[in-house]
Design a protein around this motif. Structure first.
Motif, PDB file in Angstrom:
ATOM      1  N   MET A   1       0.839  -1.187   0.000  1.00 14.97           N
ATOM      2  CA  MET A   1       0.000   0.000   0.000  1.00 14.97           C
ATOM      3  C   MET A   1       0.878   1.243   0.000  1.00 14.97           C
ATOM      4  O   MET A   1       1.877   1.299   0.719  1.00 14.97           O
ATOM      5  CB  MET A   1      -0.903   0.000   1.231  1.00 14.97           C
ATOM      6  CG  MET A   1      -1.918   1.122   1.259  1.00 14.97           C
ATOM      7  SD  MET A   1      -3.234   0.902   0.063  1.00 14.97           S
ATOM      8  CE  MET A   1      -3.847   2.565  -0.092  1.00 14.97           C
ATOM      9  N   GLU A   2       0.498   2.253  -0.759  1.00 17.09           N
ATOM     10  CA  GLU A   2       1.260   3.483  -0.852  1.00 17.09           C
ATOM     11  C   GLU A   2       0.302   4.665  -0.951  1.00 17.09           C
ATOM     12  O   GLU A   2      -0.721   4.592  -1.626  1.00 17.09           O
ATOM     13  CB  GLU A   2       2.166   3.434  -2.089  1.00 17.09           C
ATOM     14  CG  GLU A   2       3.099   4.617  -2.234  1.00 17.09           C
ATOM     15  CD  GLU A   2       3.987   4.496  -3.464  1.00 17.09           C
ATOM     16  OE1 GLU A   2       5.050   5.125  -3.486  1.00 17.09           O
ATOM     17  OE2 GLU A   2       3.606   3.761  -4.413  1.00 17.09           O
ATOM     18  N   PHE A  25       3.948   7.850   1.719  1.00 16.93           N
ATOM     19  CA  PHE A  25       3.817   6.862   2.779  1.00 16.93           C
ATOM     20  C   PHE A  25       3.827   5.477   2.139  1.00 16.93           C
ATOM     21  O   PHE A  25       3.094   5.241   1.178  1.00 16.93           O
ATOM     22  CB  PHE A  25       2.515   7.056   3.547  1.00 16.93           C
ATOM     23  CG  PHE A  25       2.352   8.421   4.164  1.00 16.93           C
ATOM     24  CD1 PHE A  25       2.830   8.692   5.429  1.00 16.93           C
ATOM     25  CD2 PHE A  25       1.700   9.431   3.466  1.00 16.93           C
ATOM     26  CE1 PHE A  25       2.666   9.950   6.003  1.00 16.93           C
ATOM     27  CE2 PHE A  25       1.532  10.688   4.026  1.00 16.93           C
ATOM     28  CZ  PHE A  25       2.020  10.946   5.305  1.00 16.93           C
ATOM     29  N   SER A  26       4.628   4.566   2.694  1.00 17.92           N
ATOM     30  CA  SER A  26       4.805   3.244   2.086  1.00 17.92           C
ATOM     31  C   SER A  26       4.420   2.123   3.038  1.00 17.92           C
ATOM     32  O   SER A  26       4.557   2.246   4.265  1.00 17.92           O
ATOM     33  CB  SER A  26       6.270   3.052   1.645  1.00 17.92           C
ATOM     34  OG  SER A  26       6.650   4.044   0.724  1.00 17.92           O
ATOM     35  N   THR A  60      -2.956  10.269  -4.068  1.00 17.82           N
ATOM     36  CA  THR A  60      -2.969   9.032  -4.849  1.00 17.82           C
ATOM     37  C   THR A  60      -2.782   7.851  -3.912  1.00 17.82           C
ATOM     38  O   THR A  60      -1.870   7.838  -3.073  1.00 17.82           O
ATOM     39  CB  THR A  60      -1.831   9.034  -5.899  1.00 17.82           C
ATOM     40  OG1 THR A  60      -1.957  10.186  -6.728  1.00 17.82           O
ATOM     41  CG2 THR A  60      -1.900   7.777  -6.759  1.00 17.82           C
ATOM     42  N   TYR A  61      -3.653   6.857  -4.051  1.00 14.94           N
ATOM     43  CA  TYR A  61      -3.560   5.625  -3.272  1.00 14.94           C
ATOM     44  C   TYR A  61      -3.250   4.481  -4.237  1.00 14.94           C
ATOM     45  O   TYR A  61      -3.920   4.334  -5.266  1.00 14.94           O
ATOM     46  CB  TYR A  61      -4.880   5.315  -2.565  1.00 14.94           C
ATOM     47  CG  TYR A  61      -5.423   6.441  -1.717  1.00 14.94           C
ATOM     48  CD1 TYR A  61      -5.048   6.592  -0.392  1.00 14.94           C
ATOM     49  CD2 TYR A  61      -6.347   7.341  -2.257  1.00 14.94           C
ATOM     50  CE1 TYR A  61      -5.569   7.615   0.386  1.00 14.94           C
ATOM     51  CE2 TYR A  61      -6.866   8.371  -1.491  1.00 14.94           C
ATOM     52  CZ  TYR A  61      -6.479   8.505  -0.174  1.00 14.94           C
ATOM     53  OH  TYR A  61      -6.998   9.524   0.578  1.00 14.94           O
ATOM     54  N   ARG A  62      -2.265   3.672  -3.891  1.00 14.33           N
ATOM     55  CA  ARG A  62      -1.916   2.528  -4.723  1.00 14.33           C
ATOM     56  C   ARG A  62      -1.817   1.282  -3.864  1.00 14.33           C
ATOM     57  O   ARG A  62      -1.217   1.300  -2.790  1.00 14.33           O
ATOM     58  CB  ARG A  62      -0.574   2.764  -5.430  1.00 14.33           C
ATOM     59  CG  ARG A  62      -0.626   3.837  -6.496  1.00 14.33           C
ATOM     60  CD  ARG A  62       0.699   3.956  -7.206  1.00 14.33           C
ATOM     61  NE  ARG A  62       0.691   5.038  -8.180  1.00 14.33           N
ATOM     62  CZ  ARG A  62       1.736   5.793  -8.473  1.00 14.33           C
ATOM     63  NH1 ARG A  62       2.896   5.575  -7.881  1.00 14.33           N
ATOM     64  NH2 ARG A  62       1.644   6.752  -9.362  1.00 14.33           N
ATOM     65  N   ASP A 194       9.432   5.149  11.822  1.00 16.43           N
ATOM     66  CA  ASP A 194      10.524   5.247  10.855  1.00 16.43           C
ATOM     67  C   ASP A 194      10.778   6.688  10.428  1.00 16.43           C
ATOM     68  O   ASP A 194      11.894   7.045  10.060  1.00 16.43           O
ATOM     69  CB  ASP A 194      10.201   4.398   9.610  1.00 16.43           C
ATOM     70  CG  ASP A 194       9.986   2.938   9.957  1.00 16.43           C
ATOM     71  OD1 ASP A 194      10.959   2.290  10.351  1.00 16.43           O
ATOM     72  OD2 ASP A 194       8.848   2.460   9.843  1.00 16.43           O
ATOM     73  N   GLU A 195       9.741   7.519  10.455  1.00 15.34           N
ATOM     74  CA  GLU A 195       9.873   8.902   9.998  1.00 15.34           C
ATOM     75  C   GLU A 195       8.939   9.794  10.803  1.00 15.34           C
ATOM     76  O   GLU A 195       7.806   9.415  11.090  1.00 15.34           O
ATOM     77  CB  GLU A 195       9.536   9.001   8.508  1.00 15.34           C
ATOM     78  CG  GLU A 195       9.729  10.375   7.908  1.00 15.34           C
ATOM     79  CD  GLU A 195       9.454  10.428   6.415  1.00 15.34           C
ATOM     80  OE1 GLU A 195       9.217  11.531   5.906  1.00 15.34           O
ATOM     81  OE2 GLU A 195       9.474   9.361   5.765  1.00 15.34           O
TER      82      GLU A 195
END
Length: 203
Positions: A1-2, A25-26, A60-62, A194-195
């Protein structure tokens, strides 16, 4: 998911809450969004979740190399915060069963009730829960479902030290299948991320 954020801006009336936000965001990573009061933290995460519309920019969502329309993202995302509501006319067991109609849970009701430590409250109306119990239940519904994106806004509000430890024990575990975003100004709630993203620079 991104999730990809390009030039995102939101204003209410004539006031810009944030503007020119560019982020990515990953899957498998944990992110913290911080900022002072009025910086737009909650507004941003509600925008990312599709709860409120943005004024300008692009989201954008992937998932699995496919774009997900904004109106479909709720199927893959859970957001919880002080403003999210529980159906308080249900008992705990009834609420868990009802929730499954919309979001599959990874454990059965009995297991979740035991994990929460709410065995004696299984048939108690949610409206009679303490504020801390309600917050822990919100977190459990978010943590134990199969969604790919988890957004937690002020996750330990109303929790005592024991239940803050319960929260931390879950969030410190690897969650390779989830993208996690935590909205907070309390370092202990997100210092494993992580961030860390600070919103002041987007004012």
């Amino acid at each position: 998911m991104e999730i990809l954020v390009e030039g995102l801006g939101k204003k209410f009336g004539r006031e810009w809450i944030f503007r020119g936000v560019d982020l990515s965001f990953s899957q498998g990573k944990k992110y913290a969004i911080t900022g002072g009061n009025g910086s737009g933290k909650t507004t941003l995460v509600k925008t990312l979740a599709g709860v409120i519309p943005f004024t300008e920019g692009k989201l954008t969502y992937r998932y699995q190399s496919k774009s997900i329309p904004l109106e479909e993202i709720y199927k893959l995302l859970t957001i919880t915060g002080p403003y999210t509501e529980l159906i308080e006319e249900f008992t705990l067991t009834e609420l868990l069963s009802f929730y499954r109609n919309f979001k599959p849970l990874v454990q059965d009701n009995h297991e979740i009730i035991n994990i929460l430590g709410f065995k004696k409250s299984a048939n108690k109306l949610v409206r009679d829960f303490s504020s801390g119990m309600k917050q822990k239940l919100k977190l459990a519904l978010a943590l134990y479902n199969q969604d790919k994106v988890l957004i937690l806004d002020e996750p330990t509000s109303n929790l005592d030290h024991q239940n803050i430890d319960w929260y931390l024990s879950h969030l410190n575990q690897p969650m390779n299948e989830k993208l996690i975003i935590i909205c907070s100004n309390q370092p202990y709630e997100y210092d494993f991320c992580d961030e860390v993203i600070t919103l002041e620079k987007y004012k």
